[in-house]
Design an enzyme around this catalytic site. Structure first.
Site, PDB file in Angstrom:
ATOM      1  N   ARG A 183       0.695  -1.290  -0.113  1.00 50.05           N
ATOM      2  CA  ARG A 183      -0.008  -0.024  -0.001  1.00 50.05           C
ATOM      3  C   ARG A 183       0.773   1.245  -0.032  1.00 50.05           C
ATOM      4  O   ARG A 183       0.572   2.343  -1.028  1.00 50.05           O
ATOM      5  CB  ARG A 183      -1.174  -0.065   1.184  1.00 50.05           C
ATOM      6  CG  ARG A 183      -2.048  -0.928   1.032  1.00 50.05           C
ATOM      7  CD  ARG A 183      -3.024  -0.886   2.265  1.00 50.05           C
ATOM      8  NE  ARG A 183      -2.527  -1.449   3.791  1.00 50.05           N
ATOM      9  CZ  ARG A 183      -3.089  -1.311   4.732  1.00 50.05           C
ATOM     10  NH1 ARG A 183      -4.536  -1.133   4.671  1.00 50.05           N
ATOM     11  NH2 ARG A 183      -2.401  -1.703   5.781  1.00 50.05           N
ATOM     12  N   SER A 226       1.245 -18.083   5.797  1.00 48.22           N
ATOM     13  CA  SER A 226       0.451 -18.068   6.729  1.00 48.22           C
ATOM     14  C   SER A 226       1.015 -17.983   7.849  1.00 48.22           C
ATOM     15  O   SER A 226       1.785 -16.771   8.015  1.00 48.22           O
ATOM     16  CB  SER A 226      -0.486 -19.585   6.780  1.00 48.22           C
ATOM     17  OG  SER A 226      -0.980 -19.871   7.920  1.00 48.22           O
ATOM     18  N   TYR A 283      -6.563 -13.192  14.276  1.00 51.49           N
ATOM     19  CA  TYR A 283      -5.479 -13.638  13.587  1.00 51.49           C
ATOM     20  C   TYR A 283      -5.412 -15.004  13.025  1.00 51.49           C
ATOM     21  O   TYR A 283      -5.083 -15.378  11.951  1.00 51.49           O
ATOM     22  CB  TYR A 283      -4.303 -13.211  13.959  1.00 51.49           C
ATOM     23  CG  TYR A 283      -3.027 -13.321  13.395  1.00 51.49           C
ATOM     24  CD1 TYR A 283      -2.528 -12.655  12.265  1.00 51.49           C
ATOM     25  CD2 TYR A 283      -1.931 -14.430  13.842  1.00 51.49           C
ATOM     26  CE1 TYR A 283      -1.215 -12.886  11.589  1.00 51.49           C
ATOM     27  CE2 TYR A 283      -0.777 -14.653  13.201  1.00 51.49           C
ATOM     28  CZ  TYR A 283      -0.322 -13.692  11.944  1.00 51.49           C
ATOM     29  OH  TYR A 283       0.736 -14.116  11.229  1.00 51.49           O
ATOM     30  N   LYS A 317      -5.418 -16.723   9.362  1.00 52.01           N
ATOM     31  CA  LYS A 317      -4.399 -17.621   8.855  1.00 52.01           C
ATOM     32  C   LYS A 317      -4.771 -19.224   8.909  1.00 52.01           C
ATOM     33  O   LYS A 317      -4.102 -20.027   7.991  1.00 52.01           O
ATOM     34  CB  LYS A 317      -3.044 -17.687   9.937  1.00 52.01           C
ATOM     35  CG  LYS A 317      -2.576 -16.133  10.055  1.00 52.01           C
ATOM     36  CD  LYS A 317      -1.797 -15.801   8.528  1.00 52.01           C
ATOM     37  CE  LYS A 317      -1.254 -14.618   8.552  1.00 52.01           C
ATOM     38  NZ  LYS A 317      -0.806 -14.110   6.975  1.00 52.01           N
TER      39      LYS A 317
END
Length: 274
Positions: free
Chosen positions: A38, A145, A159, A163
């Site tokens: 980004r 991952s 999270y 993952k």
């Protein structure tokens, strides 16, 4: 994929951390490297570092600002990249974030943001590029991952959910892509010293910090070396470091013991906190 010289690698999340270390290593092996992230400033700095790692001046190094959670933007940018550089021989999905908290402190918006970046982001880039890779007749997809993608850790509920999703996606995709000559791998690194890891430590619950104290922290360069080594061997599950592999085996063979050790540590911490 044993030889990266002359190959084209797309590295999503390639402006810092594991992504940047992997991009530099690929450049040192002769690959053309296109990175996506980004922040424009970070991308520019990363491109300079990657160019400093190339084998020759003929190697292409480029960057594109992209929000992986934006499906339409990902499709537009990736299709443009394919027109300019061709389909990737190697696609690495390394973009992600973690903001550990107690479950009760994780709002829906926080959960939604984590899922969109970590899980949807992987889906978006793969769905945009797989059609091109099929037409080209093959390729390699390597998704990042985490050990939290096979082991639920206190404080990482959102999270771990994201993952575990990446792990499941990769496993199902691996089977589906074989007829098209596309190999799929997944990297599950332990705690890694990156800018993101420093941010994680700001919000970790006390129990999570104590659990982390017993784990070795790897450098992003060391993880990248293990990553590329696993890709060369075509391994599906790539876990760099002895401790990580031992934890994976223990989780598979004696999950009750792993849970008992973690719960015992957590109880001791909570007892001291009372």
């Amino acid at each position: 994929m044993k030889d990266f010289n002359g190959k084209t690698a797309y590295v999503v999340g390639g402006s810092s951390g594991i992504g940047l270390s992997t991009a530099k290593l690929l450049a040192s092996l002769g690959a053309h490297v296109i990175i996506f992230a980004r922040g424009k400033k970070r991308l520019d700095d990363a491109v300079a570092e990657i160019k400093g790692s190339t084998l020759s001046k003929t190697q292409k190094v480029a960057s594109f600002s992209m929000d992986v959670s934006d499906n339409k933007a990902v499709n537009t940018i990736m299709n443009g990249c394919v027109e300019e550089f061709g389909p990737p021989d190697l696609l690495i999905n390394s973009a992600g974030r973690a903001r550990p908290h107690y479950f009760g402190d994780i709002t829906f918006d926080m959960f939604d943001e984590t899922m969109k970046m970590n899980a949807y982001g992987v889906w978006n880039t793969i769905s945009a590029l797989v059609p091109h890779m099929k037409v080209r007749g093959g390729g390699y997809i390597a998704n990042v991952s985490s050990m939290a993608g096979f082991l639920g850790v206190f404080g990482y509920t959102d999270y771990a959910a994201s993952k575990f999703a990446v792990t499941g996606l990769s496993e199902a995709l691996r089977s589906e892509m074989k007829p098209f000559g596309i190999t799929v791998s997944i990297l599950c690194p332990p705690d890694t010293q990156t800018p993101g890891f420093n941010v994680e430590n700001l919000t970790k619950p006390v129990e999570t910090k104590v659990l982390s104290e017993n784990a070795k922290v790897m450098t992003s360069d060391a993880v990248a070396k293990g990553f590329i080594k696993g890709i060369r061997k075509g391994r599906f599950m790539i876990i760099p470091g002895f401790d990580g592999n031992l934890t994976y085996l223990a989780k598979r063979l004696v999950p009750g013991v792993v849970e008992m050790v973690m719960n015992s540590t957590i109880k001791k911490v909570q007892k001291r906190m009372k």
